[in-house]
Design an enzyme around this catalytic site. Structure first.
Site, mmCIF file in Angstrom:
data_model
loop_
_atom_site.group_PDB
_atom_site.id
_atom_site.type_symbol
_atom_site.label_atom_id
_atom_site.label_comp_id
_atom_site.label_asym_id
_atom_site.label_seq_id
_atom_site.Cartn_x
_atom_site.Cartn_y
_atom_site.Cartn_z
ATOM 1 N N HIS A 285 11.486 36.028 -28.716
ATOM 2 C CA HIS A 285 12.906 35.761 -28.406
ATOM 3 C C HIS A 285 13.707 37.064 -28.359
ATOM 4 O O HIS A 285 14.838 37.131 -28.853
ATOM 5 C CB HIS A 285 13.516 34.808 -29.438
ATOM 6 C CG HIS A 285 13.025 33.382 -29.314
ATOM 7 N ND1 HIS A 285 13.515 32.498 -28.379
ATOM 8 C CD2 HIS A 285 12.067 32.712 -30.002
ATOM 9 C CE1 HIS A 285 12.897 31.328 -28.506
ATOM 10 N NE2 HIS A 285 12.009 31.434 -29.490
ATOM 11 N N ASP A 348 9.885 32.364 -34.794
ATOM 12 C CA ASP A 348 9.370 31.183 -34.106
ATOM 13 C C ASP A 348 8.935 31.511 -32.684
ATOM 14 O O ASP A 348 9.370 32.497 -32.096
ATOM 15 C CB ASP A 348 10.438 30.084 -34.077
ATOM 16 C CG ASP A 348 11.683 30.499 -33.313
ATOM 17 O OD1 ASP A 348 12.073 31.678 -33.421
ATOM 18 O OD2 ASP A 348 12.272 29.668 -32.599
ATOM 19 N N GLU A 349 8.094 30.685 -32.144
ATOM 20 C CA GLU A 349 7.706 30.709 -30.723
ATOM 21 C C GLU A 349 7.338 32.115 -30.230
ATOM 22 O O GLU A 349 7.675 32.516 -29.123
ATOM 23 C CB GLU A 349 8.825 30.115 -29.865
ATOM 24 C CG GLU A 349 9.053 28.640 -30.173
ATOM 25 C CD GLU A 349 10.237 28.039 -29.451
ATOM 26 O OE1 GLU A 349 10.168 26.842 -29.104
ATOM 27 O OE2 GLU A 349 11.243 28.742 -29.245
ATOM 28 N N ALA A 350 6.613 32.849 -31.085
ATOM 29 C CA ALA A 350 6.168 34.198 -30.703
ATOM 30 C C ALA A 350 4.842 34.094 -29.953
ATOM 31 O O ALA A 350 3.825 34.676 -30.341
ATOM 32 C CB ALA A 350 6.037 35.077 -31.947
ATOM 33 N N HIS A 351 4.864 33.366 -28.837
ATOM 34 C CA HIS A 351 3.627 33.053 -28.119
ATOM 35 C C HIS A 351 3.020 34.277 -27.444
ATOM 36 O O HIS A 351 1.821 34.263 -27.116
ATOM 37 C CB HIS A 351 3.897 31.965 -27.079
ATOM 38 C CG HIS A 351 4.504 30.725 -27.629
ATOM 39 N ND1 HIS A 351 4.129 30.178 -28.837
ATOM 40 C CD2 HIS A 351 5.488 29.900 -27.144
ATOM 41 C CE1 HIS A 351 4.837 29.079 -29.072
ATOM 42 N NE2 HIS A 351 5.668 28.894 -28.062
#
Length: 543
Positions: A285, A348-351
Site C-alpha cells: 500500500h 496488510d495485503e503485502a502481496h
C-alpha cells in the site's frame, strides 16, 4: 461472588429491554403541539447500554436558573479538565434550551448539574462514571476526567433528542430519576477513517470526532498513507505530501495535513478524550511513496501516481538500506507529533512482498517504533511475522476466513499480542448494507445493522481468551466515500452498535432490546444533521 456481580448486569439488561420499548413509544408519539412528551426518557435507554441501572425517584427538570457546577477538588490539571468538561456540557445545552447555564465552582444553592472527581472512586477506573439524578439535580462522579466526559454523553442522551438542535426548542428538559453506574468492557474502542483513498479536511475530521464522542469511542485511527495518497507532511521527505498527496481515487485533487493541521486534529480529539492512532501502511500500500521517490523502488524507477482501487501491487524495497532511513524519518517525525501511545504500521495485503522479506521488514521496523516511544499496531498479518513484545494486531478477517488464519491470530493472542477485533463482514463501515446501497463495497458481503451488532467479541475467534482482546474498532475505508454525507450514511447507524460491543457488558447484549434503543437514536441523529441509513431492521421513532 461471581453470581452477585452477574445478577445486576442481567437485571440491567432486562430493564433496558423495557426501557427501549417505552422509549420508542414515547418518542414516536409526539404531542399535539409537536413537542416530545413530558415523561422523561427511561433511565439507561441510551447507546451504549450502561453496565448497571437503578431507576427510581423523581426526575430532574433542567430549568433556566440551573448552573453547571464543577467541584474543583484539590485544583491542578484535573480541576482545569473538569471545568473544560463543564464548559463543553454547557455549550451542548445552551443553544437548544436557551438557558444561560453558567459554569461555576460547586455552589449547592444553585442546583443543576454537578461534575465531580473522587479519588476514592477507584472502582470506576479511567473511564467509568456514576450518574445520580433526582428532583434537585444531577451529579456525575468519576475517578478521572475521561469518566466525566463519558458520563456527559449518557446525560445528553437521557435528555430529549431536541437538545441536540442549535436553535431554541420548547423542552421540557427532564432526566429520569435513579442511578447509572458504568464502566467499559474493553479499554480500546476505536473508529478508523481512511483519509488516503479520499482526503478529508481538518473540519470534516473534527465533525466525525464529535459524532464518535456521543458513543464513547476513545481511539481515532487515521489511515494516513496508501497507494492513492500520502496525507501527512514529512519535512525530511517533502515530496511525500507535496507530490504523493496530490491526487486520490478517481483523480481528484487529494490533499494533505500540514504538521499544524495534524496537531489541531490531535488537540481536538484529545478535548473529546479520543487518542489519535496514526497509520503509515507498509511495506505494501505504498505507491504514493514509491511515486514520490524513485530511490525507494528496487529498480530505481518511480511508478506513476495511482487513482484506482486495486490492492496488493506495491511494495517498499526490503533489501535497500534507504528504505529503513525512510521508515526511521517518517516514524520519528510522526511520533513527535503524536502524544498517544500507538503507531500503526499497517502490514496488510503485502502481496508483492515475499514472506521472507515481509518478516525481515517487520523485524527491522518494529524496533524503530519502540525507539521513538510508541507501541506497534499492525493489521493481523503481523502475526505471520514476529510481533514485538506488547504489540497489538488488528484482526479484519471474515466468518469464512480459514481456520488456520484464525488460529494463528488466536495463538498470537495467547502468547501476549493484544488483539483488536475489526471483522470486515461485521465491523467494516464501508460494506454495503444491501445490494441496493449506492455507496460502499461488498467483497466481505452485505452488512446490515443486525449483522454488524449481533456478535460477541469474546467468541469471534476460537481459542482467543477474552483477556487478550484489547477491544474493537470500526474501520471506514473510503474508496467510494468522498463527502461527510457519505460518512454519515455508512457509519450510522452501524457505528453505535460497534461502540456498544466495546463498552457494554456482555450480559446487556440483546438485539431486540438494542434495536429499540437504536430506534430512539433516530431523532437525535437527525437533530445532529446526520443523514443516517434508515435500516428496515429498526423500528425508527417518528421524526
Amino acid at each position: 461472588m461471581r453470581q452477585r456481580r452477574t445478577f445486576p448486569r442481567l437485571l440491567g439488561s432486562l430493564l433496558l429491554v423495557a426501557a427501549g420499548l417505552a422509549t420508542v413509544g414515547a418518542v414516536g408519539t409526539p404531542r399535539a403541539d409537536g413537542r416530545e412528551p413530558a415523561a422523561p426518557r427511561p433511565l439507561g435507554a441510551v447507546v451504549p447500554a450502561p453496565a448497571t441501572v437503578a431507576p427510581g425517584g423523581a426526575p430532574y427538570t433542567l430549568g433556566r436558573s440551573a448552573a453547571v457546577r464543577v467541584d474543583p477538588g484539590t485544583g491542578g490539571a484535573q480541576a482545569r479538565e473538569t471545568r473544560a468538561i463543564g464548559r463543553y456540557l454547557a455549550g451542548l445545552l445552551r443553544p437548544s434550551t436557551g438557558y444561560p447555564l453558567p459554569v461555576v465552582d460547586d455552589d449547592a444553592a444553585r442546583g443543576g448539574i454537578l461534575l465531580r472527581l473522587s479519588p476514592r472512586a477507584t472502582a470506576l477506573g479511567e473511564e467509568g462514571y456514576e450518574l445520580r439524578s433526582g428532583r434537585t439535580g444531577v451529579t456525575l462522579t468519576a475517578h478521572r476526567p475521561a469518566g466525566l466526559f463519558r458520563g456527559v454523553q449518557t446525560l445528553r442522551q437521557q435528555l430529549p433528542a431536541a437538545v441536540e438542535q442549535r436553535t431554541v426548542q420548547p423542552g421540557p428538559w427532564r432526566i429520569a430519576g435513579g442511578t447509572v453506574t458504568d464502566t467499559p468492557r474493553f479499554a480500546y474502542r476505536g473508529a478508523m477513517l481512511d483519509v488516503s483513498r479520499h482526503f478529508f479536511t481538518v473540519d470534516q475530521v473534527k465533525r466525525y470526532i464529535d459524532q464518535l464522542a456521543l458513543y464513547k469511542i476513545n481511539k481515532l485511527h487515521l489511515h494516513l498513507s496508501d497507494d492513492q495518497g500520502w496525507r501527512i507532511a514529512i519535512d525530511s521527505w517533502p515530496r511525500l505530501a507535496g507530490y504523493g498527496g496530490s491526487t486520490q481515487v478517481g483523480g481528484g485533487p487529494g490533499g494533505f495535513y500540514t504538521k499544524d493541521d495534524y496537531r489541531e486534529i490531535v488537540r481536538y480529539a484529545a478535548s473529546r478524550y479520543q487518542e489519535v492512532v496514526p497509520e503509515i501502511d507498509m511495506p505494501g500500500h505504498t505507491n504514493a511513496a514509491l511515486a514520490s521517490y524513485a530511490e525507494l523502488n528496487c529498480d530505481g524507477v518511480a511508478p506513476p501516481l495511482y487513482t484506482g482501487t486495486a490492492v496488493g501491487f506495491s511494495s517498499l524495497c526490503v533489501p535497500k538500506e534507504i528504505t529503513y532511513d525512510f521508515v526511521d524519518d517518517v516514524i520519528r517525525e510522526l511520533a513527535a507529533l503524536t502524544p498517544g501511545r500507538y503507531l500503526h504500521i499497517g502490514g496488510d495485503e503485502a502481496h508483492s512482498t515475499s514472506h521472507d522479506d515481509y518478516v525481515a521488514f517487520m523485524d527491522r521496523v518494529q524496533p524503530v517504533v519502540a525507539k521513538y516511544g510508541k507501541t506497534v499496531i499492525g493489521w493481523h498479518q503481523l502475526t505471520g511475522a514476529r510481533p514485538a513484545e506488547g504489540a497489538l494486531a488488528q484482526y479484519w478477517g471474515l466468518d469464512r476466513s480459514s481456520a488456520a488464519e484464525k488460529e494463528r491470530v488466536a495463538a498470537a493472542g495467547r502468547n501476549g499480542t493484544g488483539i483488536i477485533l475489526s471483522p470486515a463482514d461485521r465491523a467494516y463501515l464501508d460494506m454495503k448494507y444491501t445490494k441496493d446501497t449506492p455507496l460502499g463495497l461488498s467483497w466481505a458481503g452485505y452488512v446490515e445493522v443486525q449483522r454488524s451488532y449481533d456478535w460477541n467479541p469474546a467468541t469471534l475467534l476460537p481459542g482467543l481468551p477474552e483477556s487478550a482482546i484489547a477491544g474493537v474498532e470500526a474501520p471506514l475505508w473510503t474508496e467510494t466515500i468522498s463527502q461527510s454525507a457519505h460518512i454519515d450514511t455508512m457509519a450510522f447507524p452501524r457505528l453505535p452498535g460497534i461502540a456498544e460491543l466495546g463498552w457494554s457488558p456482555a450480559a446487556t447484549h440483546d438485539w431486540e432490546a438494542y434495536r429499540l434503543r437504536l430506534a430512539a437514536q433516530g431523532p437525535r441523529l437527525t437533530a445532529l444533521g446526520i443523514d443516517y441509513h434508515r435500516s428496515p431492521q429498526v423500528p425508527w421513532a417518528t421524526e
